[in-house]
Design a protein around this motif. Structure first.
Motif, PDB file in Angstrom:
ATOM      1  N   ARG A   1       0.834  -1.195   0.000  1.00  0.00           N
ATOM      2  CA  ARG A   1       0.000   0.000   0.000  1.00  0.00           C
ATOM      3  C   ARG A   1       0.880   1.260   0.000  1.00  0.00           C
ATOM      4  NH1 ARG A   1      -2.824  -1.677  -2.748  1.00  0.00           N
ATOM      5  NH2 ARG A   1      -3.703   0.424  -2.777  1.00  0.00           N
ATOM      6  N   VAL A   2       2.003   1.201   0.730  1.00  0.00           N
ATOM      7  CA  VAL A   2       2.944   2.328   0.697  1.00  0.00           C
ATOM      8  C   VAL A   2       3.492   2.508  -0.715  1.00  0.00           C
ATOM      9  CG1 VAL A   2       5.129   3.230   1.593  1.00  0.00           C
ATOM     10  CG2 VAL A   2       3.554   2.027   3.129  1.00  0.00           C
ATOM     11  N   ALA A   3       3.823   1.388  -1.367  1.00  0.00           N
ATOM     12  CA  ALA A   3       4.317   1.465  -2.743  1.00  0.00           C
ATOM     13  C   ALA A   3       3.260   2.070  -3.665  1.00  0.00           C
ATOM     14  CB  ALA A   3       4.724   0.077  -3.229  1.00  0.00           C
ATOM     15  N   ALA A   4       2.000   1.685  -3.477  1.00  0.00           N
ATOM     16  CA  ALA A   4       0.930   2.257  -4.310  1.00  0.00           C
ATOM     17  C   ALA A   4       0.822   3.761  -4.098  1.00  0.00           C
ATOM     18  CB  ALA A   4      -0.397   1.569  -3.981  1.00  0.00           C
ATOM     19  N   MET A   5       0.971   4.180  -2.852  1.00  0.00           N
ATOM     20  CA  MET A   5       0.933   5.611  -2.565  1.00  0.00           C
ATOM     21  C   MET A   5       2.062   6.341  -3.292  1.00  0.00           C
ATOM     22  SD  MET A   5       1.486   7.529   1.112  1.00  0.00           S
ATOM     23  CE  MET A   5       1.585   9.320   1.219  1.00  0.00           C
ATOM     24  N   LEU A   6       3.293   5.844  -3.147  1.00  0.00           N
ATOM     25  CA  LEU A   6       4.449   6.554  -3.684  1.00  0.00           C
ATOM     26  C   LEU A   6       4.541   6.449  -5.199  1.00  0.00           C
ATOM     27  CD1 LEU A   6       7.212   5.761  -1.030  1.00  0.00           C
ATOM     28  CD2 LEU A   6       5.468   7.537  -1.030  1.00  0.00           C
ATOM     29  N   ASP A   7       4.166   5.308  -5.744  1.00  0.00           N
ATOM     30  CA  ASP A   7       4.288   5.119  -7.190  1.00  0.00           C
ATOM     31  C   ASP A   7       3.417   6.100  -7.975  1.00  0.00           C
ATOM     32  OD1 ASP A   7       6.027   3.082  -6.682  1.00  0.00           O
ATOM     33  OD2 ASP A   7       4.646   1.457  -7.202  1.00  0.00           O
ATOM     34  N   GLY A   8       2.330   6.556  -7.376  1.00  0.00           N
ATOM     35  CA  GLY A   8       1.404   7.420  -8.096  1.00  0.00           C
ATOM     36  C   GLY A   8       1.566   8.896  -7.820  1.00  0.00           C
ATOM     37  N   MET A   9       2.570   9.284  -7.043  1.00  0.00           N
ATOM     38  CA  MET A   9       2.744  10.696  -6.727  1.00  0.00           C
ATOM     39  C   MET A   9       3.091  11.492  -7.986  1.00  0.00           C
ATOM     40  SD  MET A   9       2.101  10.620  -3.492  1.00  0.00           S
ATOM     41  CE  MET A   9       2.556  12.236  -2.887  1.00  0.00           C
ATOM     42  N   GLN A  10       2.536  12.681  -8.106  1.00  0.00           N
ATOM     43  CA  GLN A  10       2.737  13.523  -9.277  1.00  0.00           C
ATOM     44  C   GLN A  10       3.737  14.653  -9.040  1.00  0.00           C
ATOM     45  OE1 GLN A  10       1.201  12.752 -12.355  1.00  0.00           O
ATOM     46  NE2 GLN A  10       0.864  10.912 -11.123  1.00  0.00           N
ATOM     47  N   LEU A  11       3.738  15.232  -7.862  1.00  0.00           N
ATOM     48  CA  LEU A  11       4.643  16.340  -7.540  1.00  0.00           C
ATOM     49  C   LEU A  11       5.788  15.883  -6.658  1.00  0.00           C
ATOM     50  CD1 LEU A  11       2.039  19.189  -6.956  1.00  0.00           C
ATOM     51  CD2 LEU A  11       3.278  18.622  -9.054  1.00  0.00           C
ATOM     52  N   PHE A  12       5.492  15.092  -5.638  1.00  0.00           N
ATOM     53  CA  PHE A  12       6.544  14.472  -4.828  1.00  0.00           C
ATOM     54  C   PHE A  12       7.101  13.292  -5.622  1.00  0.00           C
ATOM     55  CE2 PHE A  12       4.304  16.600  -1.362  1.00  0.00           C
ATOM     56  CZ  PHE A  12       5.336  16.968  -0.502  1.00  0.00           C
ATOM     57  N   ARG A  13       8.355  13.392  -6.038  1.00  0.00           N
ATOM     58  CA  ARG A  13       8.979  12.303  -6.784  1.00  0.00           C
ATOM     59  C   ARG A  13      10.003  11.595  -5.904  1.00  0.00           C
ATOM     60  NH1 ARG A  13       7.768  12.889 -12.161  1.00  0.00           N
ATOM     61  NH2 ARG A  13       8.280  10.660 -12.186  1.00  0.00           N
ATOM     62  N   MET A  14      10.419  10.424  -6.314  1.00  0.00           N
ATOM     63  CA  MET A  14      11.346   9.633  -5.499  1.00  0.00           C
ATOM     64  C   MET A  14      12.778   9.817  -5.985  1.00  0.00           C
ATOM     65  SD  MET A  14       9.314   6.082  -4.673  1.00  0.00           S
ATOM     66  CE  MET A  14       8.532   5.888  -6.286  1.00  0.00           C
ATOM     67  N   GLY A  15      13.667  10.136  -5.064  1.00  0.00           N
ATOM     68  CA  GLY A  15      15.083  10.308  -5.369  1.00  0.00           C
ATOM     69  C   GLY A  15      15.868  10.376  -4.074  1.00  0.00           C
ATOM     70  N   TRP A  16      17.147  10.020  -4.120  1.00  0.00           N
ATOM     71  CA  TRP A  16      17.934   9.880  -2.888  1.00  0.00           C
ATOM     72  C   TRP A  16      18.423  11.204  -2.318  1.00  0.00           C
ATOM     73  CZ3 TRP A  16      17.076   5.777  -0.411  1.00  0.00           C
ATOM     74  CH2 TRP A  16      16.944   4.534  -1.030  1.00  0.00           C
ATOM     75  N   SER A  17      18.368  12.263  -3.054  1.00  0.00           N
ATOM     76  CA  SER A  17      18.912  13.516  -2.545  1.00  0.00           C
ATOM     77  C   SER A  17      17.797  14.388  -1.963  1.00  0.00           C
ATOM     78  CB  SER A  17      19.660  14.250  -3.653  1.00  0.00           C
ATOM     79  OG  SER A  17      20.460  15.283  -3.109  1.00  0.00           O
ATOM     80  N   TRP A  18      18.115  15.651  -1.698  1.00  0.00           N
ATOM     81  CA  TRP A  18      17.165  16.643  -1.210  1.00  0.00           C
ATOM     82  C   TRP A  18      17.864  17.999  -1.220  1.00  0.00           C
ATOM     83  CZ3 TRP A  18      19.118  18.551   3.498  1.00  0.00           C
ATOM     84  CH2 TRP A  18      19.946  17.679   4.209  1.00  0.00           C
ATOM     85  N   GLY A  19      17.127  19.041  -0.893  1.00  0.00           N
ATOM     86  CA  GLY A  19      17.712  20.375  -0.830  1.00  0.00           C
ATOM     87  C   GLY A  19      17.564  21.189  -2.094  1.00  0.00           C
ATOM     88  N   GLY A  20      16.999  20.603  -3.152  1.00  0.00           N
ATOM     89  CA  GLY A  20      16.763  21.350  -4.373  1.00  0.00           C
ATOM     90  C   GLY A  20      15.410  22.045  -4.338  1.00  0.00           C
ATOM     91  N   PHE A  21      15.015  22.575  -5.484  1.00  0.00           N
ATOM     92  CA  PHE A  21      13.751  23.312  -5.556  1.00  0.00           C
ATOM     93  C   PHE A  21      12.545  22.381  -5.611  1.00  0.00           C
ATOM     94  CE2 PHE A  21      15.650  22.909  -9.778  1.00  0.00           C
ATOM     95  CZ  PHE A  21      14.662  22.196 -10.450  1.00  0.00           C
ATOM     96  N   GLU A  22      12.774  21.099  -5.884  1.00  0.00           N
ATOM     97  CA  GLU A  22      11.673  20.165  -6.112  1.00  0.00           C
ATOM     98  C   GLU A  22      11.368  19.340  -4.860  1.00  0.00           C
ATOM     99  OE1 GLU A  22      15.303  17.642  -6.697  1.00  0.00           O
ATOM    100  OE2 GLU A  22      14.721  19.746  -6.865  1.00  0.00           O
TER     101      GLU A  22
END
Length: 394
Positions: free
Chosen positions: A324-345
C-alpha cells in the motif's frame, strides 16, 4: 567583503554580497569560472618561493582558483567560521576531517542517527586504519561523557539526525568533549549556515553537503568543510595532500545558489510547516518528525539553538502493508522519489531507520517516509499527498 562598522549585516544581505569582488574581475557581478591547471611564474625566485609556500599568489590550479576560494570565504563568513575548504561531495566533507583528526589507536564517537554513508566509511575504512568506533544515543547530551575514553579524539554529531530527526544537545556535548580534549565535528547540512550557527555553539568543524541547500538546484555535487582557527592547519594539510579540490564550474553554481539560500530556506520552512501540520491531523499518520513543528520531538531544543529549519522531515505511518505504501508513492505527481534533497523540487522516499541502528533501537508502529518539501505551492503538494493517502487506504 568586510562588514561595515556598526550594525551587523543580516544573513540575507551577507549571502548576496559575500564571496564576490567585481573590482577584481573587470566589474563582473559574479566571480567568473576560472579553469586552470598550470600557473606561470615570472621569475625563478617566485617559482622557488612557491615550493616553500611563500609565494603570494596561487601556485597551482589545485590549490585555490578564485571561483573556489570565493565560495570558501563566503561560506566560512556566513557560518562564522575561520576558514573553509570546498571538496567534490558532501561525503568527502564528512569523511576528510575524520581522517585528518585521527590516527591508529584513536577512538571516535559517532551519533547512532548518522548519515548512512558516513557510518559505512567509519566501518569499512576508518576501522581498517586502526581507529575504534562507538555509536552513541542521539539523546545523550552531557551523558556522552560516559562513553569518552582517554583516547577519544572526535565526537561526530549530526543534528537533526538522519532519517529520524533527533535534535542533539550540541552545546552540552561540546562542553564535555572539550573538557576531555576531544573535537566536535557537526554535519550541519540540514540547517545550513543560516539555520544553525555552529561556531557560536563551540563546534570545531562544521561540514555541509553543498549538493543540497547551498547549491539548491539539484545540479551540482559539492561539499564544504568549515573550520575553527585551531582546525585550519590539519584540514588544510589533508585537503592539500589528498588533492580533493572541486571543479570551479561546480563552485560557480554553488556561489549562485548561495545568493538565494536564506530566501529559499525561509520558503522551504514555511511550506514544510504547513504540510507537517496537515499531516499530523491525518488518520494514516502516527507521528511527524519535524523539529520546527510545535509539539514535535526536539522542538524546544530546536527553538533554543536554531535560527531556521529546512524542508526535510520524517513521517511515521500507522501500521499498513508495504504494497500500500508502494501504491501511494508510485502514483505521486509532484513528490517524486530520489535519494537527494535540498533542491527546488519536492521528494518522498520510504526509509528504514531500524536497519542501521546499533547503539539504540528504532521502534515505530508502521512504515517511515522522508519528505523534502520544495518550492511548489504548499496547497498543490497537500493535494498530491491527499491523493496518495487515498491510494494507501484503498
Amino acid at each position: 567583503m568586510a562588514e561595515p562598522p556598526g550594525k551587523p549585516l543580516s544573513q540575507e544581505t551577507l549571502a548576496v554580497h559575500l564571496g564576490r569582488d567585481p573590482s577584481k574581475h573587470l566589474g563582473a557581478v559574479n566571480t567568473p569560472v576560472y579553469r586552470a591547471s598550470t600557473i606561470l611564474f615570472p621569475q625563478v625566485a617566485d617559482l622557488e618561493a612557491s615550493m616553500r609556500g611563500e609565494y603570494a599568489q596561487i601556485a597551482y590550479g589545485l590549490h585555490g582558483l578564485p571561483t573556489v576560494t570565493d565560495l570558501q570565504d563566503a561560506v566560512a563568513t556566513l557560518e562564522g567560521g575561520h576558514s573553509a575548504f570546498a571538496v567534490p561531495s558532501g561525503l568527502t566533507a564528512t569523511t576528510l576531517p575524520l581522517l585528518a583528526l585521527t590516527a591508529p589507536g584513536d577512538h571516535v564517537l559517532v551519533t547512532d542517527a548518522v548519515y548512512g554513508p558516513t557510518r559505512r566509511f567509519c566501518e569499512l575504512q576508518l576501522r581498517r586504519f586502526g581507529v575504534d568506533i562507538d555509536y552513541y544515543d542521539p539523546s545523550a547530551g552531557e551523558d556522552i561523557a560516559e562513553a569518552i575514553r582517554p583516547n577519544t579524539r572526535v565526537i561526530f554529531a549530526e543534528s537533526p539526525g538522519s532519517l529520524t530527526f533527533e535534535i542533539l544537545d550540541v552545546p552540552a556535548m561540546v562542553r564535555v568533549a572539550h573538557a576531555h580534549g576531544a573535537r566536535v565535528i557537526l554535519d550541519n547540512t540540514w540547517a545550513t549556515p543560516c539555520g544553525f550557527r555552529a561556531f557560536e555553539h563551540g563546534v570545531d568543524i562544521s561540514v555541509h553537503a553543498a549538493t543540497k541547500y547551498i547549491g539548491g538546484h539539484s545540479d551540482v555535487l559539492l561539499g564544504v568543510i568549515v573550520c575553527s582557527e585551531a582546525m585550519h592547519r590539519p584540514i588544510h594539510r589533508i585537503w592539500t595532500d589528498m588533492g580533493v579540490t572541486p571543479s570551479p564550474d561546480d563552485c560557480f553554481l554553488a556561489l549562485r545558489g548561495l545568493r538565494t539560500l536564506p530566501t529559499r530556506l525561509a520558503r522551504h520552512q514555511s511550506s514544510a510547516l504547513a504540510i507537517a501540520q496537515w499531516l499530523r491531523d491525518r488518520s494514516e499518520v502516527h507521528e511527524v518528525l519535524y523539529p520546527a513543528l510545535p509539539g514535535a520531538r526536539g522542538h524546544e531544543r530546536w527553538k533554543r539553538d536554531f535560527r531556521a529549519a529546512s524542508g526535510l522531515f520524517g513521517v511515521v505511518l500507522n501500521p499498513v502493508a508495504g504494497e500500500r505504501v508502494a501504491a501511494m508513492l508510485d502514483g505521486m505527481q509532484l513528490f517524486r522519489m530520489g535519494w537527494s534533497w535540498g533542491g527546488f523540487e519536492s521528494l518522498i522516499i520510504p526509509t528504514w531507520p531500524q536497519r542501521t541502528r546499533s547503539a539504540t533501537q528504532w521502534n515505530a508502529p508502521g512504515p517511515c517516509l522522508r519528505l523534502h518539501v520544495g518550492l511548489e505551492a504548499p496547497e498543490d503538494l497537500i493535494d498530491d499527498l491527499a491523493a496518495g493517502f487515498a491510494r494507501l487506504s484503498s
